[in-house]
Motif scaffolding. Structure first.
Motif, PDB file in Angstrom:
ATOM      1  N   ALA A   1      13.561  -5.570   5.904  1.00  0.00           N
ATOM      2  CA  ALA A   1      12.445  -5.557   6.847  1.00  0.00           C
ATOM      3  C   ALA A   1      11.236  -4.863   6.245  1.00  0.00           C
ATOM      4  O   ALA A   1      10.089  -5.311   6.410  1.00  0.00           O
ATOM      5  CB  ALA A   1      12.856  -4.865   8.149  1.00  0.00           C
ATOM      6  N   VAL A   2      11.457  -3.770   5.515  1.00  0.00           N
ATOM      7  CA  VAL A   2      10.368  -3.042   4.871  1.00  0.00           C
ATOM      8  C   VAL A   2       9.730  -3.880   3.784  1.00  0.00           C
ATOM      9  O   VAL A   2       8.497  -3.965   3.672  1.00  0.00           O
ATOM     10  CB  VAL A   2      10.894  -1.707   4.301  1.00  0.00           C
ATOM     11  N   VAL A   3      10.564  -4.504   2.948  1.00  0.00           N
ATOM     12  CA  VAL A   3      10.038  -5.358   1.882  1.00  0.00           C
ATOM     13  C   VAL A   3       9.206  -6.481   2.478  1.00  0.00           C
ATOM     14  O   VAL A   3       8.103  -6.789   2.000  1.00  0.00           O
ATOM     15  CB  VAL A   3      11.183  -5.923   1.025  1.00  0.00           C
ATOM     16  N   ASN A   4       9.696  -7.095   3.540  1.00  0.00           N
ATOM     17  CA  ASN A   4       8.956  -8.177   4.184  1.00  0.00           C
ATOM     18  C   ASN A   4       7.642  -7.684   4.757  1.00  0.00           C
ATOM     19  O   ASN A   4       6.606  -8.356   4.648  1.00  0.00           O
ATOM     20  CB  ASN A   4       9.807  -8.795   5.291  1.00  0.00           C
ATOM     21  N   ALA A   5       7.649  -6.486   5.360  1.00  0.00           N
ATOM     22  CA  ALA A   5       6.422  -5.937   5.940  1.00  0.00           C
ATOM     23  C   ALA A   5       5.363  -5.727   4.875  1.00  0.00           C
ATOM     24  O   ALA A   5       4.179  -6.036   5.078  1.00  0.00           O
ATOM     25  CB  ALA A   5       6.732  -4.626   6.656  1.00  0.00           C
ATOM     26  N   LEU A   6       5.756  -5.201   3.711  1.00  0.00           N
ATOM     27  CA  LEU A   6       4.796  -4.973   2.637  1.00  0.00           C
ATOM     28  C   LEU A   6       4.319  -6.284   2.023  1.00  0.00           C
ATOM     29  O   LEU A   6       3.129  -6.443   1.732  1.00  0.00           O
ATOM     30  CB  LEU A   6       5.425  -4.080   1.558  1.00  0.00           C
ATOM     31  N   ARG A   7       5.220  -7.223   1.837  1.00  0.00           N
ATOM     32  CA  ARG A   7       4.846  -8.494   1.209  1.00  0.00           C
ATOM     33  C   ARG A   7       3.970  -9.334   2.122  1.00  0.00           C
ATOM     34  O   ARG A   7       3.202 -10.175   1.648  1.00  0.00           O
ATOM     35  CB  ARG A   7       6.098  -9.282   0.833  1.00  0.00           C
ATOM     36  N   THR A   8       4.091  -9.117   3.436  1.00  0.00           N
ATOM     37  CA  THR A   8       3.320  -9.914   4.398  1.00  0.00           C
ATOM     38  C   THR A   8       1.858  -9.482   4.452  1.00  0.00           C
ATOM     39  O   THR A   8       0.995 -10.229   4.912  1.00  0.00           O
ATOM     40  CB  THR A   8       3.965  -9.813   5.796  1.00  0.00           C
TER      41      THR A   8
ATOM     42  N   PRO B   1       3.546   4.491 -10.504  1.00  0.00           N
ATOM     43  CA  PRO B   1       4.415   4.788  -9.363  1.00  0.00           C
ATOM     44  C   PRO B   1       3.965   4.114  -8.078  1.00  0.00           C
ATOM     45  O   PRO B   1       4.692   4.110  -7.100  1.00  0.00           O
ATOM     46  CB  PRO B   1       4.331   6.314  -9.245  1.00  0.00           C
ATOM     47  N   LEU B   2       2.763   3.535  -8.067  1.00  0.00           N
ATOM     48  CA  LEU B   2       2.321   2.779  -6.902  1.00  0.00           C
ATOM     49  C   LEU B   2       2.962   1.396  -6.828  1.00  0.00           C
ATOM     50  O   LEU B   2       2.651   0.614  -5.952  1.00  0.00           O
ATOM     51  CB  LEU B   2       0.796   2.629  -6.924  1.00  0.00           C
ATOM     52  N   GLY B   3       3.877   1.105  -7.742  1.00  0.00           N
ATOM     53  CA  GLY B   3       4.522  -0.200  -7.773  1.00  0.00           C
ATOM     54  C   GLY B   3       5.223  -0.562  -6.481  1.00  0.00           C
ATOM     55  O   GLY B   3       5.341  -1.746  -6.149  1.00  0.00           O
ATOM     56  N   ALA B   4       5.687   0.427  -5.744  1.00  0.00           N
ATOM     57  CA  ALA B   4       6.373   0.135  -4.493  1.00  0.00           C
ATOM     58  C   ALA B   4       5.440  -0.541  -3.489  1.00  0.00           C
ATOM     59  O   ALA B   4       5.881  -1.340  -2.662  1.00  0.00           O
ATOM     60  CB  ALA B   4       6.952   1.408  -3.888  1.00  0.00           C
ATOM     61  N   LEU B   5       4.147  -0.224  -3.559  1.00  0.00           N
ATOM     62  CA  LEU B   5       3.170  -0.897  -2.701  1.00  0.00           C
ATOM     63  C   LEU B   5       2.745  -2.225  -3.298  1.00  0.00           C
ATOM     64  O   LEU B   5       2.523  -3.205  -2.596  1.00  0.00           O
ATOM     65  CB  LEU B   5       1.945   0.000  -2.493  1.00  0.00           C
ATOM     66  N   PHE B   6       2.594  -2.261  -4.633  1.00  0.00           N
ATOM     67  CA  PHE B   6       2.120  -3.469  -5.298  1.00  0.00           C
ATOM     68  C   PHE B   6       3.182  -4.568  -5.319  1.00  0.00           C
ATOM     69  O   PHE B   6       2.881  -5.741  -5.135  1.00  0.00           O
ATOM     70  CB  PHE B   6       1.728  -3.159  -6.740  1.00  0.00           C
ATOM     71  N   ASP B   7       4.416  -4.199  -5.612  1.00  0.00           N
ATOM     72  CA  ASP B   7       5.474  -5.186  -5.811  1.00  0.00           C
ATOM     73  C   ASP B   7       6.755  -4.715  -5.124  1.00  0.00           C
ATOM     74  O   ASP B   7       7.701  -4.285  -5.789  1.00  0.00           O
ATOM     75  CB  ASP B   7       5.716  -5.405  -7.303  1.00  0.00           C
ATOM     76  N   PRO B   8       6.808  -4.784  -3.798  1.00  0.00           N
ATOM     77  CA  PRO B   8       7.972  -4.263  -3.082  1.00  0.00           C
ATOM     78  C   PRO B   8       9.258  -5.006  -3.400  1.00  0.00           C
ATOM     79  O   PRO B   8      10.341  -4.426  -3.358  1.00  0.00           O
ATOM     80  CB  PRO B   8       7.584  -4.413  -1.607  1.00  0.00           C
TER      81      PRO B   8
ATOM     82  N   LEU C   1      -6.463  -2.297   0.276  1.00  0.00           N
ATOM     83  CA  LEU C   1      -5.435  -2.986  -0.505  1.00  0.00           C
ATOM     84  C   LEU C   1      -5.622  -4.484  -0.406  1.00  0.00           C
ATOM     85  O   LEU C   1      -5.951  -5.004   0.665  1.00  0.00           O
ATOM     86  CB  LEU C   1      -4.051  -2.574   0.005  1.00  0.00           C
ATOM     87  N   LYS C   2      -5.423  -5.162  -1.520  1.00  0.00           N
ATOM     88  CA  LYS C   2      -5.493  -6.618  -1.533  1.00  0.00           C
ATOM     89  C   LYS C   2      -4.467  -7.136  -2.525  1.00  0.00           C
ATOM     90  O   LYS C   2      -4.402  -6.659  -3.669  1.00  0.00           O
ATOM     91  CB  LYS C   2      -6.899  -7.092  -1.928  1.00  0.00           C
ATOM     92  N   ARG C   3      -3.667  -8.066  -2.107  1.00  0.00           N
ATOM     93  CA  ARG C   3      -2.672  -8.628  -3.012  1.00  0.00           C
ATOM     94  C   ARG C   3      -3.277  -9.762  -3.830  1.00  0.00           C
ATOM     95  O   ARG C   3      -4.158 -10.471  -3.356  1.00  0.00           O
ATOM     96  CB  ARG C   3      -1.463  -9.141  -2.211  1.00  0.00           C
ATOM     97  N   PRO C   4      -2.799  -9.856  -5.102  1.00  0.00           N
ATOM     98  CA  PRO C   4      -1.747  -9.045  -5.710  1.00  0.00           C
ATOM     99  C   PRO C   4      -2.309  -7.862  -6.516  1.00  0.00           C
ATOM    100  O   PRO C   4      -3.231  -8.021  -7.312  1.00  0.00           O
ATOM    101  CB  PRO C   4      -1.062 -10.033  -6.664  1.00  0.00           C
ATOM    102  N   GLY C   5      -1.783  -6.688  -6.272  1.00  0.00           N
ATOM    103  CA  GLY C   5      -1.984  -5.551  -7.158  1.00  0.00           C
ATOM    104  C   GLY C   5      -3.296  -4.809  -7.091  1.00  0.00           C
ATOM    105  O   GLY C   5      -3.563  -3.945  -7.921  1.00  0.00           O
ATOM    106  N   LYS C   6      -4.146  -5.096  -6.117  1.00  0.00           N
ATOM    107  CA  LYS C   6      -5.443  -4.418  -6.056  1.00  0.00           C
ATOM    108  C   LYS C   6      -5.411  -3.328  -4.987  1.00  0.00           C
ATOM    109  O   LYS C   6      -4.937  -3.550  -3.875  1.00  0.00           O
ATOM    110  CB  LYS C   6      -6.561  -5.413  -5.756  1.00  0.00           C
ATOM    111  N   ILE C   7      -5.945  -2.152  -5.332  1.00  0.00           N
ATOM    112  CA  ILE C   7      -5.990  -1.057  -4.376  1.00  0.00           C
ATOM    113  C   ILE C   7      -7.141  -0.132  -4.733  1.00  0.00           C
ATOM    114  O   ILE C   7      -7.539  -0.039  -5.906  1.00  0.00           O
ATOM    115  CB  ILE C   7      -4.652  -0.284  -4.364  1.00  0.00           C
ATOM    116  N   ARG C   8      -7.710   0.504  -3.729  1.00  0.00           N
ATOM    117  CA  ARG C   8      -8.818   1.436  -3.936  1.00  0.00           C
ATOM    118  C   ARG C   8      -8.671   2.604  -2.969  1.00  0.00           C
ATOM    119  O   ARG C   8      -8.508   2.397  -1.758  1.00  0.00           O
ATOM    120  CB  ARG C   8     -10.159   0.738  -3.694  1.00  0.00           C
ATOM    121  N   PHE C   9      -8.688   3.812  -3.514  1.00  0.00           N
ATOM    122  CA  PHE C   9      -8.740   5.025  -2.716  1.00  0.00           C
ATOM    123  C   PHE C   9     -10.138   5.601  -2.890  1.00  0.00           C
ATOM    124  O   PHE C   9     -10.469   6.146  -3.936  1.00  0.00           O
ATOM    125  CB  PHE C   9      -7.674   6.021  -3.167  1.00  0.00           C
TER     126      PHE C   9
END
Length: 223
Positions: free
Chosen positions: A47-54, A122-129, A78-86
């Motif tokens: 469910a978590v993987v699906n939530a992040l991938r969605t 280490p942000l891979g969990a958000l980028f590629d769940p 955040l924008k898929r795939p792999g883009k993020i900005r803090f």
């Protein structure tokens, strides 16, 4: 902007690696406090993987607190795939950004840019769940059917630390689960908590969001 000096690596791990181990469990609202001896099913990991991938795009306010109580706040995009900005605000001299290939920590005060390949971040969990959460994640019992806690770490790469992601059931969030915060513990036991609020999904996010002005050069170039 006056802010505490934080090393780029500590900040990077703080944003992307954490744990509930060693008694560092993030505080949950009283209504969501965990009960003892509760178990969660493996289906919740899916469910978590699906939530992040969605999530296609997401914007949220964040508050980042380190182990000394220093607080920094801003907006995460955040924008898929792999883009993020803090983004720490227009008056800030600090930026963390990924263009989909590499992750950068940009410090304008000292004209420094540090870079990590996304696959080593280490942000891979958000980028590629699918890769990181499914392979390296394990459920941490919370005792509440509306809260999922997932600890993600690669035992072969302890220098990446651990990330503990907390999701709360929310029917309006992609996949029915909303990422609310994570807690970080890096290899040097530096702890950082990142709290998300005001999450917005499916927002319009141009790719230019993930470019930055390189302080080492006079001209702007893609990040």
């Amino acid at each position: 902007m006056i802010r505490p000096r934080i090393s780029a690596r500590t900040l990077l791990l703080g944003l992307g690696a954490g744990t509930m181990a060693l008694g560092l469990a993030p505080a949950l609202p009283a209504a969501l406090a965990p009960a003892p001896l509760a178990a969660q099913s493996a289906s919740e990991l899916d469910a978590v993987v699906n939530a992040l991938r969605t999530i296609s795009t997401m914007r949220a306010d964040f508050t980042q607190t380190d182990r000394q109580g220093n607080v920094m706040a801003g907006v995460m995009t955040l924008k898929r795939p792999g883009k993020i900005r803090f983004d720490y605000g227009k008056d800030s001299d600090f930026l963390v950004i990924s263009n989909g290939k590499s992750l950068y920590v940009v410090d304008y005060e000292v004209s420094q840019v540090e870079r990590w390949p996304i696959k080593n971040s280490p942000l891979g969990a958000l980028f590629d769940p699918e890769r990181d959460v499914k392979r390296f994640g394990k459920l941490i019992p919370t005792g509440n059917a509306d809260v999922i806690s997932v600890e993600v770490r690669d035992p072969k790469k302890p220098e990446f630390g651990m990330i503990n992601l907390i999701f709360v059931r929310n029917a309006s969030a992609p996949g029915g689960w909303q990422l609310t915060h994570w807690v970080a513990l890096d290899a040097q036991n530096h702890r950082t908590r990142v709290q998300l609020t005001n999450q917005r999904y499916g927002v319009s996010v141009p790719d230019s969001t993930f470019t930055f002005r390189d302080p080492r050069r006079a001209s702007r170039r893609p990040g």
